[in-house]
Scaffold this motif. Structure first.
Motif, PDB file in Angstrom:
ATOM      1  N   ILE A  80     -24.365  54.762 -49.587  1.00  0.00           N
ATOM      2  CA  ILE A  80     -23.321  55.635 -50.154  1.00  0.00           C
ATOM      3  C   ILE A  80     -23.274  56.949 -49.285  1.00  0.00           C
ATOM      4  CG2 ILE A  80     -23.003  57.046 -52.175  1.00  0.00           C
ATOM      5  CD1 ILE A  80     -23.839  54.715 -53.959  1.00  0.00           C
ATOM      6  N   PHE A  81     -22.191  57.410 -48.848  1.00  0.00           N
ATOM      7  CA  PHE A  81     -22.368  58.677 -48.021  1.00  0.00           C
ATOM      8  C   PHE A  81     -22.199  59.841 -48.887  1.00  0.00           C
ATOM      9  CE2 PHE A  81     -20.988  55.632 -44.725  1.00  0.00           C
ATOM     10  CZ  PHE A  81     -21.734  55.900 -43.656  1.00  0.00           C
ATOM     11  N   PRO A  82     -22.968  61.064 -48.551  1.00  0.00           N
ATOM     12  CA  PRO A  82     -22.712  62.148 -49.325  1.00  0.00           C
ATOM     13  C   PRO A  82     -21.350  62.570 -49.263  1.00  0.00           C
ATOM     14  CG  PRO A  82     -24.003  62.509 -47.118  1.00  0.00           C
ATOM     15  CD  PRO A  82     -23.783  61.177 -47.287  1.00  0.00           C
ATOM     16  N   PHE A  86     -17.667  62.981 -46.404  1.00  0.00           N
ATOM     17  CA  PHE A  86     -16.429  62.608 -46.845  1.00  0.00           C
ATOM     18  C   PHE A  86     -15.533  63.809 -46.611  1.00  0.00           C
ATOM     19  CE2 PHE A  86     -18.297  59.291 -49.361  1.00  0.00           C
ATOM     20  CZ  PHE A  86     -17.580  58.283 -49.234  1.00  0.00           C
ATOM     21  N   LYS A  87     -15.947  64.885 -46.777  1.00  0.00           N
ATOM     22  CA  LYS A  87     -15.389  66.164 -46.387  1.00  0.00           C
ATOM     23  C   LYS A  87     -15.002  66.333 -45.035  1.00  0.00           C
ATOM     24  CE  LYS A  87     -17.058  68.694 -50.489  1.00  0.00           C
ATOM     25  NZ  LYS A  87     -17.885  69.933 -50.792  1.00  0.00           N
ATOM     26  N   LYS A  88     -15.875  65.976 -44.280  1.00  0.00           N
ATOM     27  CA  LYS A  88     -15.923  66.026 -42.759  1.00  0.00           C
ATOM     28  C   LYS A  88     -14.736  65.329 -42.220  1.00  0.00           C
ATOM     29  CE  LYS A  88     -20.557  67.493 -41.528  1.00  0.00           C
ATOM     30  NZ  LYS A  88     -22.028  67.206 -41.167  1.00  0.00           N
ATOM     31  N   PRO A 101     -11.750  52.633 -48.398  1.00  0.00           N
ATOM     32  CA  PRO A 101     -12.964  52.342 -48.008  1.00  0.00           C
ATOM     33  C   PRO A 101     -13.457  51.219 -48.974  1.00  0.00           C
ATOM     34  CG  PRO A 101     -12.745  54.334 -49.639  1.00  0.00           C
ATOM     35  CD  PRO A 101     -11.284  53.801 -49.039  1.00  0.00           C
ATOM     36  N   LYS A 102     -14.501  50.605 -48.380  1.00  0.00           N
ATOM     37  CA  LYS A 102     -15.085  49.549 -49.050  1.00  0.00           C
ATOM     38  C   LYS A 102     -16.222  50.087 -50.052  1.00  0.00           C
ATOM     39  CE  LYS A 102     -16.086  45.621 -46.703  1.00  0.00           C
ATOM     40  NZ  LYS A 102     -16.789  44.651 -45.974  1.00  0.00           N
ATOM     41  N   SER A 126     -17.761  59.780 -56.893  1.00  0.00           N
ATOM     42  CA  SER A 126     -17.966  61.396 -57.065  1.00  0.00           C
ATOM     43  C   SER A 126     -17.812  61.848 -55.522  1.00  0.00           C
ATOM     44  CB  SER A 126     -19.030  61.620 -57.853  1.00  0.00           C
ATOM     45  OG  SER A 126     -20.218  61.319 -57.382  1.00  0.00           O
ATOM     46  N   ASN A 127     -18.364  61.082 -54.774  1.00  0.00           N
ATOM     47  CA  ASN A 127     -18.320  61.435 -53.336  1.00  0.00           C
ATOM     48  C   ASN A 127     -17.173  61.284 -52.829  1.00  0.00           C
ATOM     49  OD1 ASN A 127     -21.041  62.335 -53.868  1.00  0.00           O
ATOM     50  ND2 ASN A 127     -21.890  60.658 -52.778  1.00  0.00           N
ATOM     51  N   ALA A 128     -16.476  60.133 -52.870  1.00  0.00           N
ATOM     52  CA  ALA A 128     -15.261  59.550 -52.253  1.00  0.00           C
ATOM     53  C   ALA A 128     -13.973  60.257 -52.377  1.00  0.00           C
ATOM     54  CB  ALA A 128     -14.756  58.087 -52.437  1.00  0.00           C
ATOM     55  N   ILE A 129     -14.036  60.782 -53.666  1.00  0.00           N
ATOM     56  CA  ILE A 129     -13.028  61.664 -54.018  1.00  0.00           C
ATOM     57  C   ILE A 129     -12.598  62.958 -53.189  1.00  0.00           C
ATOM     58  CG2 ILE A 129     -12.852  60.856 -56.363  1.00  0.00           C
ATOM     59  CD1 ILE A 129     -14.108  63.675 -57.270  1.00  0.00           C
ATOM     60  N   HIS A 130     -13.762  63.304 -52.520  1.00  0.00           N
ATOM     61  CA  HIS A 130     -13.554  64.457 -51.569  1.00  0.00           C
ATOM     62  C   HIS A 130     -12.653  64.097 -50.230  1.00  0.00           C
ATOM     63  CE1 HIS A 130     -16.247  67.062 -53.587  1.00  0.00           C
ATOM     64  NE2 HIS A 130     -16.973  66.036 -53.813  1.00  0.00           N
ATOM     65  N   LEU A 131     -12.210  62.683 -50.198  1.00  0.00           N
ATOM     66  CA  LEU A 131     -10.950  62.437 -49.353  1.00  0.00           C
ATOM     67  C   LEU A 131      -9.680  63.039 -49.947  1.00  0.00           C
ATOM     68  CD1 LEU A 131     -12.131  59.021 -48.231  1.00  0.00           C
ATOM     69  CD2 LEU A 131     -12.216  61.072 -46.754  1.00  0.00           C
ATOM     70  N   LYS A 132      -9.772  63.496 -51.171  1.00  0.00           N
ATOM     71  CA  LYS A 132      -8.594  63.986 -51.680  1.00  0.00           C
ATOM     72  C   LYS A 132      -7.275  62.885 -51.578  1.00  0.00           C
ATOM     73  CE  LYS A 132      -9.266  68.149 -49.967  1.00  0.00           C
ATOM     74  NZ  LYS A 132      -9.367  69.429 -49.901  1.00  0.00           N
TER      75      LYS A 132
END
Length: 296
Positions: A80-82, A86-88, A101-102, A126-132
């Motif tokens: 699980i990436f922080p 995802f923002k980067k 993403p898988k 909660s982290n992945a949603i930062h890909l918007k």
């Protein structure tokens, strides 16, 4: 991807099976006459895609995302990436690019959709949603030994999945599809919850070509065999997408894998050219891959 690898690809019957009888009804019911198409590779790692990146490329994702409009993000399977990561990824990629993403293996392979899996789902999302808006369909890939005896876990997981986030599921145990009672129950579950039924096209597992769409999305994971048949197989998929477009499909998501990944960009380019010609799409093409680079 080594899944479904065979020693002699030329001995495999690669003809796509006919559509499942209910696929046309699903597409007809959800038709919007709007077609969205995303095509890409499974990863951008330079070691896997030797020869794709020009010498001196400093940021592989930044370069890749200006050649293709999407990536099937397999890296997220392993941990699980922080949210900062995802923002980067979001900041490095242009407008219109999407990640597919898988879900992390804690959910699918370790916990195997058990009741205590929810904290991992919540943390991942909660982290992945930062890909918007660059977040495409998230997909769940189950282990090949995860069979229908665990159907109750699948029902619980899918019914709890947040409906505002698109989900696709890949099953690899053959009994999900060759037992008609199980298959029909599975298709109904996916259809009723607007979940895409992933189609996996790989040489050694032709049983996974169920050709049953359960919503307005065709999510296809295509595994080439580093063989000349890879290109004729892609031609067959283009014909099928032309047919599905006529039926009313709204979303095509197609990701190319290879046993030796260096061929994936070439196959993806070939496929995009065919889609642009036959479907009238205007997907961008990699700007430095020539047709002469084909190995077959």
């Amino acid at each position: 991807m080594q899944f479904g690898k065979v020693e002699y690809p030329d001995r495999v019957d690669f003809v796509l099976p006919e559509d499942h009888k209910d696929t046309s009804e699903v597409l007809k019911k959800l038709r919007k006459d709007e077609l969205s198409v995303y095509v890409g590779c499974a990863k951008w790692n330079k070691q896997d895609l030797k020869g794709f990146y020009p010498r001196g490329t400093k940021d592989e994702l930044e370069y890749y995302s200006r050649q293709f409009n999407s990536i099937e993000l397999n890296a997220t399977f392993y941990r699980i990436f922080p949210e900062d990561q995802f923002k980067k990824w979001y900041d490095k990629t242009p407008d219109g690019f999407k990640f597919f993403p898988k879900l992390v293996q804690n959910i699918s392979h370790l916990k195997r959709l058990n009741e205590d899996v929810q904290p991992y789902v919540d943390q991942y999302l909660s982290n992945a949603i930062h890909l918007k808006e660059k977040l495409g369909t998230i997909f769940l890939q189950m282990h090949g030994n995860f069979g229908p005896k665990n159907f109750d876990r699948v029902i619980r997981f899918i019914e709890k999945w947040p409906k505002e986030m698109r989900l696709a599921v890949e099953f690899r145990h053959t009994d999900w599809f060759n037992d008609q009672t199980v298959a029909n129950e599975l298709y109904n579950l996916l259809e009723n919850n607007n979940v895409a039924n992933i189609i996996t096209d790989t040489a050694g597992r032709r049983d996974l070509l169920h050709m049953r769409l359960t919503n307005d999305e065709a999510f296809v994971r295509y595994v080439g065999a580093n063989h000349e048949t890879d290109y004729t197989r892609l031609d067959e998929w283009i014909k099928r997408f032309v047919s599905w477009k006529d039926m009313g499909i709204n979303n095509i998501h197609f990701f190319v894998h290879q046993n030796i990944e260096k061929e994936s960009p070439l196959l993806s380019k070939y496929f995009i050219e065919g889609l642009n010609k036959q479907l009238g799409t205007k997907l961008r093409l990699p700007n430095h891959l020539s047709d002469e680079a084909k190995l077959f």
